[in-house]
Design a protein around this motif. Structure first.
Motif, PDB file in Angstrom:
ATOM      1  N   MET A   1     -17.411  11.727 -30.453  1.00 17.12           N
ATOM      2  CA  MET A   1     -17.159  11.437 -29.043  1.00 17.12           C
ATOM      3  C   MET A   1     -17.516  12.643 -28.186  1.00 17.12           C
ATOM      4  N   THR A   2     -18.094  12.404 -27.032  1.00 17.22           N
ATOM      5  CA  THR A   2     -18.492  13.490 -26.158  1.00 17.22           C
ATOM      6  C   THR A   2     -17.280  14.102 -25.469  1.00 17.22           C
ATOM      7  N   THR A   3     -17.163  15.411 -25.514  1.00 15.08           N
ATOM      8  CA  THR A   3     -16.083  16.109 -24.820  1.00 15.08           C
ATOM      9  C   THR A   3     -16.579  16.500 -23.442  1.00 15.08           C
ATOM     10  N   SER A   4     -15.782  16.187 -22.415  1.00 13.67           N
ATOM     11  CA  SER A   4     -16.228  16.465 -21.058  1.00 13.67           C
ATOM     12  C   SER A   4     -15.030  16.579 -20.138  1.00 13.67           C
ATOM     13  N   PRO A   5     -15.228  17.175 -18.951  1.00 11.80           N
ATOM     14  CA  PRO A   5     -14.150  17.262 -17.969  1.00 11.80           C
ATOM     15  C   PRO A   5     -14.066  16.033 -17.070  1.00 11.80           C
ATOM     16  N   ASP A   6     -14.772  14.950 -17.417  1.00 16.64           N
ATOM     17  CA  ASP A   6     -14.788  13.765 -16.570  1.00 16.64           C
ATOM     18  C   ASP A   6     -13.384  13.184 -16.443  1.00 16.64           C
ATOM     19  N   LYS A   7     -13.095  12.634 -15.302  1.00 23.45           N
ATOM     20  CA  LYS A   7     -11.777  12.064 -15.045  1.00 23.45           C
ATOM     21  C   LYS A   7     -11.553  10.843 -15.924  1.00 23.45           C
ATOM     22  N   LEU A   8     -10.395  10.777 -16.566  1.00 16.04           N
ATOM     23  CA  LEU A   8     -10.041   9.650 -17.411  1.00 16.04           C
ATOM     24  C   LEU A   8      -9.271   8.624 -16.587  1.00 16.04           C
ATOM     25  N   ILE A   9      -9.743   7.381 -16.621  1.00 22.22           N
ATOM     26  CA  ILE A   9      -9.099   6.302 -15.868  1.00 22.22           C
ATOM     27  C   ILE A   9      -8.493   5.310 -16.851  1.00 22.22           C
ATOM     28  N   ARG A  10      -7.230   5.011 -16.665  1.00 20.98           N
ATOM     29  CA  ARG A  10      -6.540   4.072 -17.553  1.00 20.98           C
ATOM     30  C   ARG A  10      -6.023   2.827 -16.830  1.00 20.98           C
ATOM     31  N   SER A  11      -5.983   2.870 -15.515  1.00 24.56           N
ATOM     32  CA  SER A  11      -5.363   1.784 -14.758  1.00 24.56           C
ATOM     33  C   SER A  11      -6.396   0.895 -14.080  1.00 24.56           C
ATOM     34  N   VAL A  12      -6.174  -0.397 -14.150  1.00 21.40           N
ATOM     35  CA  VAL A  12      -7.048  -1.349 -13.477  1.00 21.40           C
ATOM     36  C   VAL A  12      -6.920  -1.231 -11.963  1.00 21.40           C
ATOM     37  N   HIS A  13      -5.836  -0.592 -11.501  1.00 23.35           N
ATOM     38  CA  HIS A  13      -5.601  -0.443 -10.060  1.00 23.35           C
ATOM     39  C   HIS A  13      -6.248   0.823  -9.495  1.00 23.35           C
ATOM     40  N   ASN A  14      -6.890   1.600 -10.333  1.00 23.18           N
ATOM     41  CA  ASN A  14      -7.574   2.797  -9.861  1.00 23.18           C
ATOM     42  C   ASN A  14      -8.619   2.426  -8.809  1.00 23.18           C
TER      43      ASN A  14
END
Length: 268
Positions: free
Chosen positions: A1-14
């Motif tokens: 898996m690529t390691t990166s500082p990208d924002k992680l989104i877990r919510s459908v309401h984002n």
């Protein structure tokens, strides 16, 4: 898996997820923001190869090695990226099983070509698959601009983009009405564009029609054809000969045959 500082989104309401969902579902949102969504590794590779600057990119941690390689290529261009929970990306996807990557791509803002010798006008076409097929054939045939009239399916909706197989990154696609089309065709330099309408019910055979000069080919919708109230005083009708006495052809097939007859005549 690529390691990166990208924002992680877990919510459908984002908000980012809601924005992408709006672009996928709403024609007017796509027009307002001048963006469309490209889904899947193969089409994302086409975007990269076309050197298009993305608005942003969403991806899943379950990307394949091929997908991760592509991700790093986009990252090197400074593209804004968001990592989504795999289940969330699957929910957002317009396909049965997501390939783990969504690109937000700008619609072309380039002005229409000032001088053209082959333009395709798609009028009152409502089937996404046919629209995608027509765009794909137009790109292959070297059409300089595709004009899509009101009443047609949105050429930037996800199903059309998938069916186009990368044509959107090689074509100038312009959505406008018949008064603009009339003005453009008559004002084309150095020679006006002759408007030719594909009509299964009449006109001259394409084999007996001179298609070598600058022209705009009109292909109408599947059920009712083109808007004759707008075009009848503009266009010359041609048809595709059908020795099998069949009533008509699929719009995508018809457009492809006509475009390649134009190419054949011009190269003879």
């Amino acid at each position: 898996m690529t390691t990166s500082p990208d924002k992680l989104i877990r919510s459908v309401h984002n908000p980012q997820v809601q924005f992408v969902r709006e672009l996928m579902k709403d024609r007017f949102a796509r027009a307002q923001h001048q963006l469309f969504v490209v889904e899947g590794i193969r089409l994302a590779e086409e975007v990269y190869a076309a050197d298009i600057t993305l608005h942003s990119l969403l991806y899943s941690s379950q990307l394949s090695s091929r997908g991760n390689t592509l991700l790093e290529k986009f990252r090197s261009r400074g593209i804004e990226m968001f990592e989504l929970d795999p289940q969330l990306l699957n929910r957002l996807s317009d396909t049965e099983t997501s390939q783990g990557i969504l690109c937000l791509v700008p619609q072309s803002t380039q002005p229409p070509p000032a001088s053209a010798d082959l333009v395709l006008i798609v009028d009152q076409l409502r089937d996404p698959g046919n629209m995608g097929t027509i765009l794909r054939s137009a790109a292959a045939a070297g059409v300089q601009m595709v004009i899509v009239t009101p009443g047609s399916v949105d050429p930037f909706m996800p199903k059309v983009v998938r069916a186009g197989m990368g044509a959107h990154f090689r074509l100038h696609i312009h959505q406008t009405d018949w008064p603009w089309i009339r003005s453009y065709c008559t004002g084309n330099l150095p020679a006006p564009l002759r408007i030719v309408l594909a009509d299964s019910g009449g006109g001259t055979s394409m084999w007996q029609t001179d298609l070598t000069g600058p022209l705009a080919l009109v292909v109408g919708g599947e059920a009712e054809g083109a808007d004759m109230a707008s075009i009848q005083d503009l266009a010359e009708k041609i048809h595709i000969p059908m020795p099998g006495n069949f009533e008509s052809l699929n719009a995508g097939v018809a457009a492809s045959l006509l475009l390649y007859e134009i190419l054949r005549q011009r190269r003879t």
